[in-house]
Design a protein around this motif. Sequence first.
Motif, PDB file in Angstrom:
ATOM      1  N   PHE A 186       0.822  -1.210   0.000  1.00 37.21           N
ATOM      2  CA  PHE A 186       0.000   0.000   0.000  1.00 37.21           C
ATOM      3  C   PHE A 186       0.859   1.264   0.000  1.00 37.21           C
ATOM      4  N   PHE A 187       1.998   1.221   0.690  1.00 36.87           N
ATOM      5  CA  PHE A 187       2.913   2.375   0.659  1.00 36.87           C
ATOM      6  C   PHE A 187       3.368   2.658  -0.772  1.00 36.87           C
ATOM      7  N   THR A 188       3.686   1.592  -1.485  1.00 41.62           N
ATOM      8  CA  THR A 188       4.126   1.755  -2.873  1.00 41.62           C
ATOM      9  C   THR A 188       3.010   2.327  -3.744  1.00 41.62           C
ATOM     10  N   LEU A 189       1.803   1.808  -3.557  1.00 43.41           N
ATOM     11  CA  LEU A 189       0.665   2.312  -4.318  1.00 43.41           C
ATOM     12  C   LEU A 189       0.408   3.778  -4.018  1.00 43.41           C
ATOM     13  N   ARG A 190       0.528   4.149  -2.746  1.00 49.77           N
ATOM     14  CA  ARG A 190       0.289   5.553  -2.379  1.00 49.77           C
ATOM     15  C   ARG A 190       1.328   6.466  -3.019  1.00 49.77           C
ATOM     16  N   LYS A 219       1.656  10.355  -9.683  1.00 52.88           N
ATOM     17  CA  LYS A 219       0.691  10.646 -10.747  1.00 52.88           C
ATOM     18  C   LYS A 219      -0.002  11.976 -10.497  1.00 52.88           C
ATOM     19  N   ARG A 220      -0.311  12.250  -9.235  1.00 50.56           N
ATOM     20  CA  ARG A 220      -0.958  13.526  -8.903  1.00 50.56           C
ATOM     21  C   ARG A 220      -0.028  14.687  -9.238  1.00 50.56           C
ATOM     22  N   ARG A 221       1.271  14.541  -8.899  1.00 51.75           N
ATOM     23  CA  ARG A 221       2.227  15.602  -9.208  1.00 51.75           C
ATOM     24  C   ARG A 221       2.373  15.787 -10.715  1.00 51.75           C
ATOM     25  N   GLN A 222       2.437  14.669 -11.457  1.00 53.72           N
ATOM     26  CA  GLN A 222       2.546  14.755 -12.907  1.00 53.72           C
ATOM     27  C   GLN A 222       1.304  15.413 -13.505  1.00 53.72           C
ATOM     28  N   HIS A 223       0.148  15.071 -12.968  1.00 53.41           N
ATOM     29  CA  HIS A 223      -1.109  15.640 -13.462  1.00 53.41           C
ATOM     30  C   HIS A 223      -1.119  17.155 -13.227  1.00 53.41           C
ATOM     31  N   ALA A 224      -0.703  17.570 -12.040  1.00 53.45           N
ATOM     32  CA  ALA A 224      -0.676  19.003 -11.724  1.00 53.45           C
ATOM     33  C   ALA A 224       0.309  19.741 -12.630  1.00 53.45           C
ATOM     34  N   LYS A 225       1.465  19.125 -12.872  1.00 56.84           N
ATOM     35  CA  LYS A 225       2.467  19.740 -13.739  1.00 56.84           C
ATOM     36  C   LYS A 225       1.927  19.910 -15.152  1.00 56.84           C
ATOM     37  N   LEU A 226       1.260  18.891 -15.678  1.00 55.36           N
ATOM     38  CA  LEU A 226       0.718  18.960 -17.024  1.00 55.36           C
ATOM     39  C   LEU A 226      -0.400  19.994 -17.125  1.00 55.36           C
ATOM     40  N   ARG A 227      -1.222  20.078 -16.095  1.00 57.27           N
ATOM     41  CA  ARG A 227      -2.274  21.104 -16.111  1.00 57.27           C
ATOM     42  C   ARG A 227      -1.662  22.501 -16.092  1.00 57.27           C
ATOM     43  N   ARG A 265     -10.419  15.725 -14.710  1.00 57.31           N
ATOM     44  CA  ARG A 265     -10.986  14.369 -14.808  1.00 57.31           C
ATOM     45  C   ARG A 265     -10.335  13.554 -15.921  1.00 57.31           C
ATOM     46  N   MET A 266      -9.388  14.132 -16.612  1.00 57.99           N
ATOM     47  CA  MET A 266      -8.760  13.459 -17.745  1.00 57.99           C
ATOM     48  C   MET A 266      -7.687  12.490 -17.262  1.00 57.99           C
ATOM     49  N   PRO A 267      -7.656  11.263 -17.785  1.00 54.72           N
ATOM     50  CA  PRO A 267      -6.578  10.315 -17.425  1.00 54.72           C
ATOM     51  C   PRO A 267      -5.218  10.908 -17.758  1.00 54.72           C
ATOM     52  N   LEU A 268      -4.218  10.486 -17.011  1.00 55.19           N
ATOM     53  CA  LEU A 268      -2.881  11.058 -17.157  1.00 55.19           C
ATOM     54  C   LEU A 268      -2.350  10.905 -18.582  1.00 55.19           C
ATOM     55  N   ALA A 269      -2.511   9.739 -19.182  1.00 52.40           N
ATOM     56  CA  ALA A 269      -2.000   9.519 -20.535  1.00 52.40           C
ATOM     57  C   ALA A 269      -2.682  10.453 -21.533  1.00 52.40           C
ATOM     58  N   ASN A 270      -3.995  10.610 -21.412  1.00 52.72           N
ATOM     59  CA  ASN A 270      -4.726  11.498 -22.316  1.00 52.72           C
ATOM     60  C   ASN A 270      -4.313  12.945 -22.115  1.00 52.72           C
ATOM     61  N   LEU A 271      -4.114  13.336 -20.861  1.00 53.77           N
ATOM     62  CA  LEU A 271      -3.705  14.702 -20.573  1.00 53.77           C
ATOM     63  C   LEU A 271      -2.322  14.970 -21.142  1.00 53.77           C
ATOM     64  N   ARG A 272      -1.421  14.002 -20.999  1.00 59.93           N
ATOM     65  CA  ARG A 272      -0.065  14.182 -21.534  1.00 59.93           C
ATOM     66  C   ARG A 272      -0.105  14.385 -23.048  1.00 59.93           C
ATOM     67  N   ALA A 273      -0.914  13.592 -23.741  1.00 57.53           N
ATOM     68  CA  ALA A 273      -1.023  13.715 -25.194  1.00 57.53           C
ATOM     69  C   ALA A 273      -1.615  15.071 -25.575  1.00 57.53           C
ATOM     70  N   HIS A 274      -2.614  15.520 -24.817  1.00 58.10           N
ATOM     71  CA  HIS A 274      -3.234  16.816 -25.111  1.00 58.10           C
ATOM     72  C   HIS A 274      -2.247  17.960 -24.909  1.00 58.10           C
ATOM     73  N   VAL A 275      -1.436  17.897 -23.868  1.00 58.33           N
ATOM     74  CA  VAL A 275      -0.471  18.967 -23.600  1.00 58.33           C
ATOM     75  C   VAL A 275       0.580  19.026 -24.708  1.00 58.33           C
ATOM     76  N   VAL A 276       0.991  17.881 -25.220  1.00 54.58           N
ATOM     77  CA  VAL A 276       1.939  17.863 -26.343  1.00 54.58           C
ATOM     78  C   VAL A 276       1.323  18.553 -27.562  1.00 54.58           C
ATOM     79  N   GLU A 277       0.061  18.249 -27.840  1.00 56.38           N
ATOM     80  CA  GLU A 277      -0.625  18.876 -28.967  1.00 56.38           C
ATOM     81  C   GLU A 277      -0.807  20.371 -28.733  1.00 56.38           C
ATOM     82  N   ALA A 278      -1.130  20.742 -27.487  1.00 57.18           N
ATOM     83  CA  ALA A 278      -1.311  22.159 -27.175  1.00 57.18           C
ATOM     84  C   ALA A 278      -0.008  22.931 -27.330  1.00 57.18           C
ATOM     85  N   ASP A 279       1.083  22.330 -26.904  1.00 54.18           N
ATOM     86  CA  ASP A 279       2.397  22.965 -27.051  1.00 54.18           C
ATOM     87  C   ASP A 279       2.730  23.167 -28.525  1.00 54.18           C
TER      88      ASP A 279
END
Length: 412
Positions: free
Chosen positions: A129-133, A139-147, A192-206
């Motif tokens: 559970f520690f590893t999962l957390r 993932k939360r940090r990556q999501h915030a960075k991409l947003r 609400r966007m999955p991380l993979a989808n958000l990453r792809a969108h940010v690349v396109e936006a850039d």
Amino acid sequence: MAEAISPVQQQSPFPSLPQGMERDGFVALIDAVAPRLGVRSAALATFRTMIAATRPSAFKSGYEEPCCYLQQSEIAKRRQVSSSRIRADEAQLVAAGLIEKRTMGNGARSGFVGCGVYFSVAIKRCQEFFTLREENEEKRRQHAKLRGLRSIHKKHLKSCLAELIAMHGAAGEVQAVAEAFESWPSADKLHRMPLANLRAHVVEADALCTAALDLLHAMSETGDGPHENERPYIQDTTQDFNKVPCKAGVQQPSAGKQASLNTDDGALGHASSCKEKKDRERGATHKSKILTNIPIQTFIPLASEEMRFYLNARRQGRGGWSSLSLHDFTVAAQYRVPELGISQSVWDDAVRKMGVEDATWSMFILDAKACDPDTPILSPSGYLRVMTRRHEEGTLNIVGGLIGLSVRRNGQ
């Protein structure tokens, strides 16, 4: 000695929580990883109710096994739901590996005969559970960075589009960029966007933002004067760099403070110049007053090796260093934020309070100083907070900081 220890170890047959963790901490850990285990909020609420009916000491001693002896009807009463809801929740918790049910033939539970809901199966999985957390946090940090990156792309593209339309109207290329921009998901949908989808969108936006800025540069290339016709902020190093215009109304620091806030020491100095303030008020978000007045050939060498790596990657296929814009420097600065150990919230706060450009150049200065062994920065996050506070106070001089970097580099 071994014979004396062996019986003691045999007296702890049940798993216990890691040292320092209490029952409430264990519940918080389960809360954090529940979505990864397929446990919904209703079942999680039932889990909390059952675990609250156990002795906290049972989770730590190893001498007894933590167990909830409450009947399903009693749990349903405490949860204010039906018994069928509790049965469904327990089935979900068993499937997730969080509880083990040991009941009588008729489903009854009793502490006298050791029948109930046991939590040892979950305690054994604490390390998992520690590893999962940690994975969730990353993932939360990556999501915030991409947003945050998407927000930068949106601000620059919106500003660039406004200028393109004002100068050239809805031309074919401009209209294509505008239509692509209109199709972007809203900021609320990004959460609400999955991380993979958000990453792809940010690349396109850039890519769209970069294309729009390059289009603007190409369309206005013949109309704007060259950089050398403008008065640069940073000129040759034979000038007196300690002179910064427009200090009216700003109290001069004492001799002791001046020693620690001189131009060689970076951006924490005098008040911003009048020209900077006026330009900031009337300038577009995608435009950089500093890049307009500083030739790239002078500016690029001030960057750290890590910053130049990102800038060089962004100019590939677009031309020389002169093809870079404020957008490129901002994206490069955003990538350096986590690498310097700066939290995303500190960077977002700087952008919100200072504006995109000032936050970008503050990071540029901070990054260059942090990578210089002669000017170590123990806490980059704290340093950026100070720069943000100085900006709010009106005492942050970004140009002075860039001059300081130039003086230091030319003095080496």
